[in-house]
Design a protein around this motif. Structure first.
Motif, PDB file in Angstrom:
ATOM      1  N   LEU A 124       0.840  -1.208   0.000  1.00 43.60           N
ATOM      2  CA  LEU A 124       0.000   0.000   0.000  1.00 43.60           C
ATOM      3  C   LEU A 124       0.869   1.251   0.000  1.00 43.60           C
ATOM      4  O   LEU A 124       0.611   2.214  -0.730  1.00 43.60           O
ATOM      5  N   ARG A 125       1.912   1.233   0.819  1.00 46.83           N
ATOM      6  CA  ARG A 125       2.817   2.385   0.913  1.00 46.83           C
ATOM      7  C   ARG A 125       3.516   2.636  -0.434  1.00 46.83           C
ATOM      8  O   ARG A 125       3.655   3.784  -0.859  1.00 46.83           O
ATOM      9  N   ALA A 126       3.920   1.567  -1.109  1.00 48.30           N
ATOM     10  CA  ALA A 126       4.591   1.717  -2.411  1.00 48.30           C
ATOM     11  C   ALA A 126       3.665   2.403  -3.413  1.00 48.30           C
ATOM     12  O   ALA A 126       4.106   3.288  -4.165  1.00 48.30           O
ATOM     13  N   VAL A 127       2.395   2.018  -3.418  1.00 48.35           N
ATOM     14  CA  VAL A 127       1.438   2.655  -4.332  1.00 48.35           C
ATOM     15  C   VAL A 127       1.224   4.113  -3.935  1.00 48.35           C
ATOM     16  O   VAL A 127       1.247   5.018  -4.785  1.00 48.35           O
ATOM     17  N   ARG A 128       1.051   4.353  -2.639  1.00 41.71           N
ATOM     18  CA  ARG A 128       0.838   5.724  -2.164  1.00 41.71           C
ATOM     19  C   ARG A 128       2.024   6.612  -2.546  1.00 41.71           C
ATOM     20  O   ARG A 128       1.846   7.752  -2.968  1.00 41.71           O
ATOM     21  N   ALA A 145      -7.120   6.279  -2.449  1.00 37.57           N
ATOM     22  CA  ALA A 145      -7.320   6.660  -1.040  1.00 37.57           C
ATOM     23  C   ALA A 145      -8.573   5.980  -0.481  1.00 37.57           C
ATOM     24  O   ALA A 145      -8.569   5.495   0.652  1.00 37.57           O
ATOM     25  N   ALA A 146      -9.635   5.927  -1.288  1.00 40.42           N
ATOM     26  CA  ALA A 146     -10.868   5.256  -0.849  1.00 40.42           C
ATOM     27  C   ALA A 146     -10.616   3.758  -0.667  1.00 40.42           C
ATOM     28  O   ALA A 146     -11.079   3.158   0.309  1.00 40.42           O
ATOM     29  N   PHE A 147      -9.879   3.156  -1.605  1.00 39.51           N
ATOM     30  CA  PHE A 147      -9.536   1.742  -1.474  1.00 39.51           C
ATOM     31  C   PHE A 147      -8.716   1.505  -0.201  1.00 39.51           C
ATOM     32  O   PHE A 147      -8.977   0.564   0.554  1.00 39.51           O
ATOM     33  N   MET A 172      -9.523  -0.974   2.786  1.00 36.76           N
ATOM     34  CA  MET A 172      -8.591  -2.038   3.126  1.00 36.76           C
ATOM     35  C   MET A 172      -8.219  -1.978   4.608  1.00 36.76           C
ATOM     36  O   MET A 172      -8.150  -3.009   5.287  1.00 36.76           O
ATOM     37  N   HIS A 173      -8.009  -0.783   5.119  1.00 38.07           N
ATOM     38  CA  HIS A 173      -7.704  -0.622   6.544  1.00 38.07           C
ATOM     39  C   HIS A 173      -8.899  -1.052   7.409  1.00 38.07           C
ATOM     40  O   HIS A 173      -8.710  -1.687   8.454  1.00 38.07           O
TER      41      HIS A 173
END
Length: 182
Positions: free
Chosen positions: A57-61, A154-156, A160-161
């Protein structure tokens, strides 16, 4: 049978009952210990998977956060990062659906079964959301398209969280429930 014989038999019966109770206690303790060993292994695997998902997730962000225009190369890099995240999650979901900490939690605390069914039912929608996000990124030829894709991610990420929080709730309730075995 005199009183002495009766007392001796009663004492022997008491010792056997105590021995049986001790054996049952040991057996129950063994079951509880097995749950603990299985739980530690399952939770360790779960922690590793969660760390890996967070890293993906961090890599995509970070790809979204990097400066620059929406170039073909940037879209390709971001698409690859999202596909990697999707592949990772698809594999993780298959593992969850085949058994593991969720199944173990329900085995230990059956009242969690509805919550586990809810968690498992979210998997297809989360993967479909990533598929839509890949298509959005591929079509993000301008700043507006890029912003739309970033908002979708961001919505995904929020969903996910929330999904992970629900899994954590199941794990906490499933593994911290006092089974009253000993």
């Amino acid at each position: 049978m005199n009183q002495g014989d009766h007392d001796a038999r009663a004492t022997r019966a008491d010792r056997m009952a105590q021995s049986d109770a001790a054996a049952v206690g040991i057996e129950l303790f063994g079951i509880k210990a097995q749950f603990a060993r299985n739980g530690e292994r399952l939770l360790s695997t779960r922690e590793e998977a969660a760390r890996s998902a967070v890293a993906s997730l961090r890599a995509v962000r970070e790809q979204f956060a990097s400066d620059g225009p929406s170039t073909d190369a940037r879209r390709a890099d971001l698409t690859a990062a999202i596909r990697s995240l999707r592949d990772h999650l698809a594999s993780h979901f298959v593992q969850e659906e085949r058994g593991g900490f969720l199944e173990e939690s329900v085995t230990r605390v059956p009242r969690l079964s509805a919550m586990v069914r809810s968690i498992l039912s979210q998997h297809p929608a989360l993967l479909e959301e990533l598929d839509r996000l890949i298509a959005l990124v591929a079509a993000a030829a301008d700043a507006e398209g890029w912003c739309r894709a970033e908002r979708a991610f961001a919505a995904f990420e929020d969903r996910m969280h929330a999904h992970e929080r629900l899994e954590n709730t199941v794990v906490q309730e499933g593994y911290n429930e006092d089974l009253g075995l000993v």
